[in-house]
Design an enzyme around this catalytic site. Structure first.
Site, PDB file in Angstrom:
ATOM      1  N   HIS A  37       0.797  -1.236   0.000  1.00 51.70           N
ATOM      2  CA  HIS A  37       0.000   0.000   0.000  1.00 51.70           C
ATOM      3  C   HIS A  37       0.825   1.279   0.000  1.00 51.70           C
ATOM      4  CE1 HIS A  37      -4.196  -1.341   0.404  1.00 51.70           C
ATOM      5  NE2 HIS A  37      -3.712  -2.374   1.067  1.00 51.70           N
ATOM      6  N   LYS A  96      -8.472  14.133   3.499  1.00 50.09           N
ATOM      7  CA  LYS A  96      -7.548  12.992   3.599  1.00 50.09           C
ATOM      8  C   LYS A  96      -6.715  13.195   4.854  1.00 50.09           C
ATOM      9  CE  LYS A  96      -6.285  13.983  -0.608  1.00 50.09           C
ATOM     10  NZ  LYS A  96      -6.447  12.690  -1.241  1.00 50.09           N
ATOM     11  N   ARG A  97      -5.989  12.189   5.205  1.00 52.33           N
ATOM     12  CA  ARG A  97      -5.083  12.332   6.338  1.00 52.33           C
ATOM     13  C   ARG A  97      -4.044  13.395   6.015  1.00 52.33           C
ATOM     14  NH1 ARG A  97      -4.813   9.072  11.007  1.00 52.33           N
ATOM     15  NH2 ARG A  97      -2.606   9.265  10.744  1.00 52.33           N
ATOM     16  N   LYS A  99       0.854  14.450   0.741  1.00 60.18           N
ATOM     17  CA  LYS A  99      -0.472  14.780   0.204  1.00 60.18           C
ATOM     18  C   LYS A  99      -0.603  16.277  -0.088  1.00 60.18           C
ATOM     19  CE  LYS A  99      -2.668  10.861   2.553  1.00 60.18           C
ATOM     20  NZ  LYS A  99      -3.192  10.080   1.431  1.00 60.18           N
ATOM     21  N   THR A 159      -8.554   6.475  -2.731  1.00 60.24           N
ATOM     22  CA  THR A 159      -9.921   6.049  -3.047  1.00 60.24           C
ATOM     23  C   THR A 159     -10.895   7.215  -2.883  1.00 60.24           C
ATOM     24  OG1 THR A 159     -10.089   5.176  -0.789  1.00 60.24           O
ATOM     25  CG2 THR A 159      -9.670   3.589  -2.547  1.00 60.24           C
ATOM     26  N   LYS A 195     -14.436   8.359  -4.988  1.00 59.97           N
ATOM     27  CA  LYS A 195     -15.727   8.705  -4.369  1.00 59.97           C
ATOM     28  C   LYS A 195     -16.231  10.050  -4.890  1.00 59.97           C
ATOM     29  CE  LYS A 195     -14.205   6.059  -0.431  1.00 59.97           C
ATOM     30  NZ  LYS A 195     -13.290   6.111   0.719  1.00 59.97           N
TER      31      LYS A 195
END
Length: 855
Positions: free
Chosen positions: A378, A569-570, A575, A677, A681
């Site tokens: 992952h 998101k985290r 990110k 993911t 969505k």
């Protein structure tokens, strides 16, 4: 602006949520009143909203139980190959509404509760999220369970029943504060304790070599108590099981030297054993080598493998007697998927059982083990890869360390034979890292001990194969695969966006719920003015509802006509929430500089989470909230720009924000996000994507056409070139005046006037330690946002692109992902079989094809 339909009004229109039916409603009302009466007789005379929730939950559960029993009976009788999904995280969220949808009871329950005089949405809001995961990895596991049940696979999820899930996040004075998530304090109506299947798990001790073989002795024992949660498929009466283990201390105190003090201490020491399942570790994409975490990882695999072997021995005969003695058929009846390296100890544990208990020879045990396990990677971030100190493993699991050493020795012998004299290759491919503290590389253990290894998006799988594990893929190229992630459309469309779900069903029929590829049929309506208007209206209604929620929960007023630009998101540097933040400040500065009218109204909302030990992430949150404080209270800006940080992002909050979003931020540095993911969505729910060519964004751009996403920034090759050349943040700072202004404002204390140097370490990181090159993509990102604003000012053209994205999102169903795992890795086959419900004879099966026939 038209008044939006309530969710209840929308649901009544949707047959994909089940048929109302007078008998259904009457039966549900009787069940509800029966359960409510039981609660009141037992406890008190006055009902609360929570009482009503539990009465409804138990009523719906009654409809589950018969199907659950039928499904398990069918599996015992037919003895299909079973798939076991081992994961330290299952981020399930709420269960009630998802269960009603999958059983086809949603509309009947709505009507029954309405007739009783209650608001079903209010009852649904009473349910606690089962937050047994950090983010994407745990939520993926939950989507996979839903798809496995919907596809009729004989599948089980195994994990830990954490007493405290992912912490509740509060924002106080702009800073994150963590509070315990006591999600079980009111009880959990969806689980069933199974003490009859409680199993011992051993720790510590020593290894003895005897005439009869190796023995692991003088261990400390912890009991694993299983709690089963039903996982219903969509409208097929299949109900699979998620089994979560809870740690219990054994009762056998040593009372030979009894005195009161020793007894009291012995009772108190029980807590030490039970701490194993006390709390979920909150760090995501960061490895912490803590002993308790290693205990958790072994605890779940040790209990699960005992359970799997018990079922393997017994299930064929429909009883619990251990009658199947040989293990040759084990890989034909058992497939185990490792969700990242967290359950990697399953490999040496299965070897230990085969060698020490079942007395199999090494070669046979190893052959069976490899055929049984498969591993999903992952992450490619080096700090996230698990590397356990040898000393810790030796203390906690001495026998397993011996087995890992033997696995490594045989592996090294093979490499030495194939590549004689290549010592550097031996070092790179060893399971044991010798640099500094001796450590076990758990990813290497997973690769060597599995028959298949997969990444979770095509670009990620290529990086795994060609860079991170290049030596291993050269050795066994066919072992490495790609399985692009997916999401379940039941939760992420039917449940969270009923208006859009119904609109799609009106146009293309209802079969898309189980075959999301049918969404491509929407392409013929891209230029249909009525459909464009209806899609736009659904988005408008979702935004109004979300604005009402924000006003109620956060006392924040937003204009629903403004663009909702969302990043959820985290928090992690890769990110690049910081890049988004720099753009917000740039927009703020431009709105001061440019005369009205402003380019576009924009509500930039950044919903984030972080781990409590991650200091820089907390500083990023503080910066975002400080920027919001200045922007939101600036009288010149007014309502033209708002910055909102929503605290405590979780599944149930995602279900509210995602359907209301216009623009989805997927802006990680190319080559760092495995898949994502959330991006899928948003796409399914009618948001457009601004993003880099990273993770699943690449495949989303392929499906929809790159011109229908807002793609910007460096590609993987550009990042590699910049690494080679050397990234110099100062160069961008001096070349780009707007970037310089933004950084100077942060550095000078413009957003922290009471403490001007508050964000000094954030600025220092951006200048001197930014592995993820925020400045390098700043200019391209800002220009791309200008393209977004230009299109948003043309609502009809914007909605056309939205329709194209929805039509292209069919690939990203977790049903498609699971079909690929089933065919390529597990050797099982999905089934259209519909097991008869409890009120019909057991032999009234609609499809005679056996579930999970070996492919």
């Amino acid at each position: 602006m038209s008044k939006p339909l309530t969710d209840q009004e929308k649901r009544k229109q949707i047959s994909i949520r089940g048929i109302v039916g007078v008998e259904n409603v009457s039966e549900l009302k009787k069940g509800f009143n029966r359960h409510l009466h039981f609660t009141l007789v037992k406890d008190r005379n006055v009902s609360t909203t929570r009482d009503y929730y539990f009465a409804l939950a138990h009523t719906v559960r009654d409809h589950l139980v018969g199907r659950w029993i039928r499904t398990q009976q069918y599996y015992y009788e037919k003895d299909p190959k079973r798939t076991y999904y081992l994961s330290l995280e299952f981020y399930m969220g709420r269960t009630l509404q998802n269960t009603m949808i999958n059983l086809g009871l949603q509309n009947a329950c709505d009507e029954a509760i309405y007739q009783i005089g209650l608001d079903i949405e209010e009852l649904e809001e009473m349910e606690e999220d089962a937050g047994l995961g950090n983010g994407g990895l745990g939520r993926l596991a939950a989507c996979f369970l839903d798809s496995m049940a919907t596809l009729g696979l004989a599948a089980y999820g195994y994990g830990i029943r954490y007493e405290y899930g992912i912490f509740n996040q509060k924002i106080k004075d702009g800073w994150q504060v963590e509070e315990a998530d006591d999600w079980l304090r009111h009880g959990n109506p969806w689980e069933k304790a199974r003490p009859e299947y409680m199993l011992p798990v051993h720790f510590y001790g020593r290894v003895e070599n005897t005439k009869t073989g190796v023995r692991w002795v003088d261990t400390q024992v912890v009991l694993a108590m299983p709690y089963d949660t039903p996982v219903p498929g969509y409208m097929n009466n299949t109900v699979n099981t998620m089994r979560l283990w809870s740690a219990r201390a054994p009762n056998d105190f040593n009372l030979r030297d009894f005195n009161v003090g020793d007894y009291i201490q012995a009772v108190l020491d029980r807590n030490l054993a039970e701490n194993i399942s006390r709390v979920l570790y909150p760090n995501d994409n960061f490895f912490e080598g803590k002993e308790l975490r290693l205990k958790q990882e072994y605890f779940v695999v040790a209990a699960s493998l005992q359970d799997i072997i018990r079922r393997f021995k017994a299930s064929r005969f429909g009883c619990r007697d251990s009658v199947r003695t040989g293990f040759d058929a084990f890989p034909d009846k058992v497939a185990i998927q490792l969700n990242d390296t967290h359950p990697a100890l399953g490999i040496p544990e299965l070897m230990r059982i085969f060698l020490d208990i079942e007395k199999l020879p090494w070669d046979k045990a190893w052959e069976i083990t490899k055929k049984t396990f498969a591993y999903t990677n992952h992450t490619v971030l080096p700090e996230a890869l698990e590397r356990w100190p040898v000393d810790l493993v030796e203390k906690l699991l001495p026998r397993h360390l011996q087995i890992i050493y033997e696995i490594n020795q045989r592996h090294m012998d093979r490499i030495a034979t194939l590549y004689p004299g290549d010592l550097d290759r031996l070092r790179r491919m060893s399971l044991i890292e010798e640099d500094g503290i001796k450590r076990i590389n758990m990813a290497h253990l997973c690769i060597v001990g599995s028959h298949a290894v997969n990444g979770v998006a095509r670009i990620h799988s290529e990086i795994v194969k060609n860079e991170v594990f290049k030596d291993f893929s050269e050795l066994e190229p066919t072992k490495f695969q790609n399985k692009t992630n997916g999401i379940t459309p039941r939760r992420w469309l039917l449940l969270c966006n009923p208006g859009l779900a119904e609109l799609i069903a009106e146009k293309i029929g209802e079969d898309y719920v189980k075959d999301l590829s049918q969404l491509s049929k929407l392409n013929k309506y891209v230029n249909d003015n009525i459909f464009i208007r209806d899609v736009s209206k659904v988005k408008e209604e979702n935004k109004i509802k979300f604005v009402q929620y924000l006003e109620k929960e956060y006392k924040m007023k937003l204009n629903p006509s403004s663009m909702f630009d969302v990043q959820v998101k985290r928090i992690h540097e890769y990110k690049r929430q910081l890049l988004n933040c720099l753009h917000i400040i740039t927009m703020y500065n431009r709105k001061y500089r440019d005369p009205p009218p402003f380019p576009v109204e924009c509500a930039a909302k950044i919903y984030s989470f972080t781990a409590p030990g991650y200091h820089m992430a907390k500083m990023i949150i503080k910066l975002i909230t400080s920027v919001g404080e200045i922007v939101n209270n600036d009288p010149v800006i007014g309502n033209k720009l708002k910055v909102i940080y929503l605290e405590n992002y979780r599944v149930s909050l995602a279900e509210k924000v995602i359907p209301a979003t216009d623009l989805s931020e997927q802006i990680s540095t190319a080559g760092t996000e495995a898949s994502g993911t959330g991006n899928m969505k948003f796409m399914l729910n009618g948001a457009l994507t601004i993003g880099t060519m990273d993770g699943a964004n690449v495949e989303m751009a392929e499906e929809a056409g790159e011109e229908n996403l807002f793609i910007f920034g460096m590609r993987i090759n550009d990042v590699a070139e910049l690494d080679k050349k050397g990234y110099n943040a100062q160069e961008y700072y001096h070349r780009l005046p707007e970037l310089k202004q933004v950084i100077d404002q942060i550095q000078s204390g413009f957003f922290s006037p009471s403490k001007p140097d508050l964000f000094k370490e954030v600025v220092d990181m951006l200048f001197y330690h930014d592995r993820f090159k925020v400045f390098a993509d700043y200019e391209a990102y800002v220009k791309c946002q200008e393209r977004v604003s230009a299109l948003y000012k043309n609502p009809k053209e914007w909605t056309k692109v939205v329709i194209k994205n929805i039509a292209a999102s069919g690939k990203f169903s977790s049903d498609r992902t699971i079909k690929e795992y089933a065919k390529d890795i597990w050797g099982v086959e999905p089934s259209d079989l519909k097991i008869p419900p409890p009120n019909e004879p057991r032999d009234a099966i609609e499809d005679t094809k056996p579930a999970n026939a070996k492919a």
